[in-house]
Design a protein around this motif. Structure first.
Motif, PDB file in Angstrom:
ATOM      1  N   TYR A 349       0.873  -1.167   0.000  1.00 18.73           N
ATOM      2  CA  TYR A 349       0.000   0.000   0.000  1.00 18.73           C
ATOM      3  C   TYR A 349       0.911   1.216   0.000  1.00 18.73           C
ATOM      4  O   TYR A 349       1.588   1.503   0.985  1.00 18.73           O
ATOM      5  CB  TYR A 349      -0.893  -0.027   1.234  1.00 18.73           C
ATOM      6  N   MET A 350       0.975   1.923  -1.124  1.00 23.50           N
ATOM      7  CA  MET A 350       2.015   2.915  -1.383  1.00 23.50           C
ATOM      8  C   MET A 350       1.497   4.340  -1.233  1.00 23.50           C
ATOM      9  O   MET A 350       0.614   4.769  -1.965  1.00 23.50           O
ATOM     10  CB  MET A 350       2.569   2.700  -2.790  1.00 23.50           C
ATOM     11  N   ASP A 351       2.095   5.055  -0.283  1.00 25.66           N
ATOM     12  CA  ASP A 351       1.683   6.427  -0.008  1.00 25.66           C
ATOM     13  C   ASP A 351       2.621   7.427  -0.692  1.00 25.66           C
ATOM     14  O   ASP A 351       3.669   7.077  -1.225  1.00 25.66           O
ATOM     15  CB  ASP A 351       1.693   6.663   1.496  1.00 25.66           C
ATOM     16  N   MET A 352       2.225   8.673  -0.663  1.00 28.88           N
ATOM     17  CA  MET A 352       2.958   9.815  -1.225  1.00 28.88           C
ATOM     18  C   MET A 352       3.102   9.740  -2.738  1.00 28.88           C
ATOM     19  O   MET A 352       4.080  10.245  -3.304  1.00 28.88           O
ATOM     20  CB  MET A 352       4.302  10.006  -0.531  1.00 28.88           C
ATOM     21  N   VAL A 353       2.117   9.146  -3.372  1.00 25.99           N
ATOM     22  CA  VAL A 353       1.993   9.276  -4.825  1.00 25.99           C
ATOM     23  C   VAL A 353       1.734  10.739  -5.172  1.00 25.99           C
ATOM     24  O   VAL A 353       2.140  11.227  -6.234  1.00 25.99           O
ATOM     25  CB  VAL A 353       0.863   8.360  -5.350  1.00 25.99           C
ATOM     26  N   VAL A 354       1.096  11.461  -4.247  1.00 24.18           N
ATOM     27  CA  VAL A 354       0.760  12.870  -4.472  1.00 24.18           C
ATOM     28  C   VAL A 354       1.979  13.772  -4.608  1.00 24.18           C
ATOM     29  O   VAL A 354       1.835  14.944  -4.964  1.00 24.18           O
ATOM     30  CB  VAL A 354      -0.145  13.431  -3.351  1.00 24.18           C
ATOM     31  N   THR A 355       3.164  13.235  -4.342  1.00 19.90           N
ATOM     32  CA  THR A 355       4.375  14.042  -4.503  1.00 19.90           C
ATOM     33  C   THR A 355       4.430  14.696  -5.876  1.00 19.90           C
ATOM     34  O   THR A 355       4.819  15.862  -6.009  1.00 19.90           O
ATOM     35  CB  THR A 355       5.627  13.172  -4.283  1.00 19.90           C
ATOM     36  N   ARG A 373       3.757  11.084 -15.489  1.00 14.78           N
ATOM     37  CA  ARG A 373       4.224   9.885 -16.193  1.00 14.78           C
ATOM     38  C   ARG A 373       5.348   9.192 -15.425  1.00 14.78           C
ATOM     39  O   ARG A 373       5.416   7.961 -15.364  1.00 14.78           O
ATOM     40  CB  ARG A 373       4.689  10.253 -17.599  1.00 14.78           C
ATOM     41  N   LYS A 374       6.221   9.990 -14.819  1.00 14.88           N
ATOM     42  CA  LYS A 374       7.319   9.413 -14.049  1.00 14.88           C
ATOM     43  C   LYS A 374       6.802   8.670 -12.819  1.00 14.88           C
ATOM     44  O   LYS A 374       7.347   7.629 -12.421  1.00 14.88           O
ATOM     45  CB  LYS A 374       8.300  10.508 -13.645  1.00 14.88           C
ATOM     46  N   MET A 375       5.762   9.206 -12.179  1.00  9.78           N
ATOM     47  CA  MET A 375       5.189   8.504 -11.030  1.00  9.78           C
ATOM     48  C   MET A 375       4.551   7.192 -11.463  1.00  9.78           C
ATOM     49  O   MET A 375       4.713   6.145 -10.801  1.00  9.78           O
ATOM     50  CB  MET A 375       4.167   9.394 -10.318  1.00  9.78           C
ATOM     51  N   VAL A 376       3.824   7.212 -12.564  1.00  7.43           N
ATOM     52  CA  VAL A 376       3.219   5.972 -13.071  1.00  7.43           C
ATOM     53  C   VAL A 376       4.306   4.973 -13.465  1.00  7.43           C
ATOM     54  O   VAL A 376       4.173   3.763 -13.238  1.00  7.43           O
ATOM     55  CB  VAL A 376       2.277   6.257 -14.253  1.00  7.43           C
ATOM     56  N   ALA A 377       5.400   5.470 -14.032  1.00  3.17           N
ATOM     57  CA  ALA A 377       6.508   4.578 -14.397  1.00  3.17           C
ATOM     58  C   ALA A 377       7.081   3.893 -13.156  1.00  3.17           C
ATOM     59  O   ALA A 377       7.444   2.701 -13.202  1.00  3.17           O
ATOM     60  CB  ALA A 377       7.597   5.358 -15.128  1.00  3.17           C
ATOM     61  N   LEU A 378       7.161   4.619 -12.038  1.00  2.00           N
ATOM     62  CA  LEU A 378       7.648   4.016 -10.801  1.00  2.00           C
ATOM     63  C   LEU A 378       6.668   2.964 -10.294  1.00  2.00           C
ATOM     64  O   LEU A 378       7.079   1.869  -9.886  1.00  2.00           O
ATOM     65  CB  LEU A 378       7.863   5.094  -9.740  1.00  2.00           C
ATOM     66  N   ILE A 379       5.370   3.273 -10.319  1.00  2.07           N
ATOM     67  CA  ILE A 379       4.365   2.301  -9.886  1.00  2.07           C
ATOM     68  C   ILE A 379       4.419   1.058 -10.769  1.00  2.07           C
ATOM     69  O   ILE A 379       4.350  -0.081 -10.273  1.00  2.07           O
ATOM     70  CB  ILE A 379       2.962   2.941  -9.915  1.00  2.07           C
TER      71      ILE A 379
END
Length: 496
Positions: A349-355, A373-379
């Protein structure tokens, strides 16, 4: 747990552009200058690896080329493929179902290489050109440091010539017998026309997914079933476990529990025996950790370089945003996934996606859309890494549901956690971003994903309202205190 007071939901408008260029030859390489991957790309993995000459490492397989997992000088035998001196090997990559050659707008080869520098020996990356009927040079190992894992992307210009006659074919070879080389990643990434990549229409819209207007009326009853089975209730507790144990949660009637990786938030990890005991009581268990920030009490704090930190999180002075797209951040995230896998958690359960929303838009030298896009790439990278080790492992980000408009997002997640959907500390969530979050979360739910909704309230009327509206929208609700330092059981709403 954080909630952004910013709404940003126009990601689906981002245009895709085809790369142009002339055919490559043995003398002119088609290469990208950096390591950035194509935006909103689909990743094709090697289906078959055929060795025409030389050999690869004993016991290694094509799966070692599917996911980038290594950095520095790491050496985990099953996670890469070793190519012996004088080897030539070919990989094939099929286009996804429903995608034809004319749909491919641009393409590139994704690589993670460890081996000699070009001054010592040259390894070639070639692609089969169906139009020319010949192999053309895509690039070589000039980008790489000597015997350190180095990632890059090499462009496949005029991509139709590589897909018009069949699957993409890549050849990796050398004529030198000076040394071996290692590949931890050899994939093809493609951008396709929007109608094939997934649009706001086929991803679920506010019309077909349910909005706050029909939430609570029961009109969402016809939505697709959730693919994640067995979760009709959940609890969420991150600190203050009595005697540092999970007994109270184990003895509850909740179907799922979200807990921290460590009972003390530091290195006193919950053990495999403890998580197994919880699961034996019928619970699914998610490991909480952050992927876009780090608190100063976490054990990895000293490992994060100062230039990777982007300043304190508003309202949380002991927590820093991080450059989550920087390769140096990945070992921190990877270590947390490894800990969750080793302990036997059901998922993360991954928090701070809002960064990506809260840092300055030019933090990566680009813009807000690129940060998304970079956040989605990390996920996506987290999902690929974890599921390569346990295909049943669940991946659930928290907040920022507007990322549903990035095509790679939905395939990478099993569910979505949301905060402050209806109530924020007994105040109604009535801002514009609240409505936007509910609408986008409903789109995720319409795609068959589990949506957990956490609201913060103690007044009975507000608790009742949150459970009623959340269930009507097809979400699984929970109401507690924002500190999340207790297991709250709301009489009449939670199982007892």
């Amino acid at each position: 747990m954080r909630i952004s007071a910013i709404g940003w939901s126009s990601l689906w408008c981002i245009a895709l552009f085809a790369c142009g260029g002339s055919s490559g030859s043995a003398d002119t390489a088609e290469r990208s200058g950096g390591t950035e991957v194509l935006a909103e790309a689909r990743t094709l993995t090697c289906a078959t690896l055929q060795v025409e000459s030389g050999a690869i490492g004993s016991g290694q397989s094509v799966q070692g080329l599917h996911t980038q997992t290594l950095s520095g000088t790491q050496d985990r035998w099953t996670e890469y493929v070793e190519f012996f001196p004088g080897t030539s090997a070919t990989c094939t990559y099929a286009l996804p179902a429903g995608v034809g050659p004319s749909d491919v707008l641009s393409a590139e080869v994704g690589i993670n290489y460890r081996g000699p520098a070009t001054a010592q020996m040259r390894w070639l990356f070639e692609a089969w050109d169906y139009t020319a009927g010949a192999w053309v040079l895509v690039g070589d190992n000039a980008f790489a440091q000597s015997w350190r894992w180095t990632a890059t992307s090499l462009a496949l210009t005029t991509p139709q010539r590589f897909v018009s006659g069949g699957p993409v074919r890549l050849r990796y070879r050398t004529t030198s017998t000076a040394d071996a080389s290692l590949l931890d990643l050899l994939v093809v990434r493609i951008q396709v026309a929007a109608s094939d990549a997934g649009t706001s229409t086929d991803a679920g819209t506010s019309v077909d997914a349910g909005t706050s207007t029909d939430a609570g009326t029961g009109t969402d009853a016809g939505m697709p079933p959730v693919q994640w089975e067995g979760v009709n209730s959940f609890t969420y507790q991150l600190t203050n476990y009595p005697q540092g144990r999970l007994d109270i949660i184990a003895n509850s009637k909740f179907d799922l529990a979200i807990v921290d990786l460590a009972r003390d938030g530091y290195t006193n990890w919950f053990t495999a025996a403890e998580i197994t005991a919880l699961k034996s009581r019928g619970k699914q268990v998610l490991a909480y950790f952050e992927i876009g920030a780090i608190e100063d009490f976490r054990p990895e704090w000293s490992q994060v370089p100062e230039d990777l930190k982007l300043g304190p999180v508003s309202g949380w002075p002991n927590e820093q945003y991080v450059k989550y797209w920087d390769e140096r951040w990945w070992p921190i995230v990877q270590g947390r996934i490894d800990q969750a896998l080793a302990a036997g958690f059901t998922g993360c359960y991954m928090d701070m996606v809002v960064t990506y929303e809260e840092i300055p838009a030019n933090s990566a030298g680009t813009n807000r859309a690129d940060l998304a896009r970079k956040m989605v790439a990390l996920i996506e990278r987290i999902s690929l890494y974890a599921k390569a080790r346990n295909p049943a492992f669940k991946v659930m980000p928290q907040n920022s549901p507007e990322l549903v408009d990035v095509p790679a997002y939905l395939p990478a997640i099993d569910g979505l956690g949301m905060e402050d959907m209806y109530w924020s500390d007994d105040s109604p969530c009535s801002f514009g971003w609240c409505e936007e979050n509910r609408t986008n979360a409903a789109r995720v739910r319409a795609a068959g994903k589990l949506v957990l909704s956490t609201d913060y309230a103690v007044q009975p009327a507000n608790i009742a309202d949150a459970y009623t509206r959340s269930r009507a929208a097809g979400f699984v609700p929970y109401v507690s205190v924002r500190a999340l330092n207790q297991m709250t059981v709301n009489a009449g709403w939670d199982p007892q």
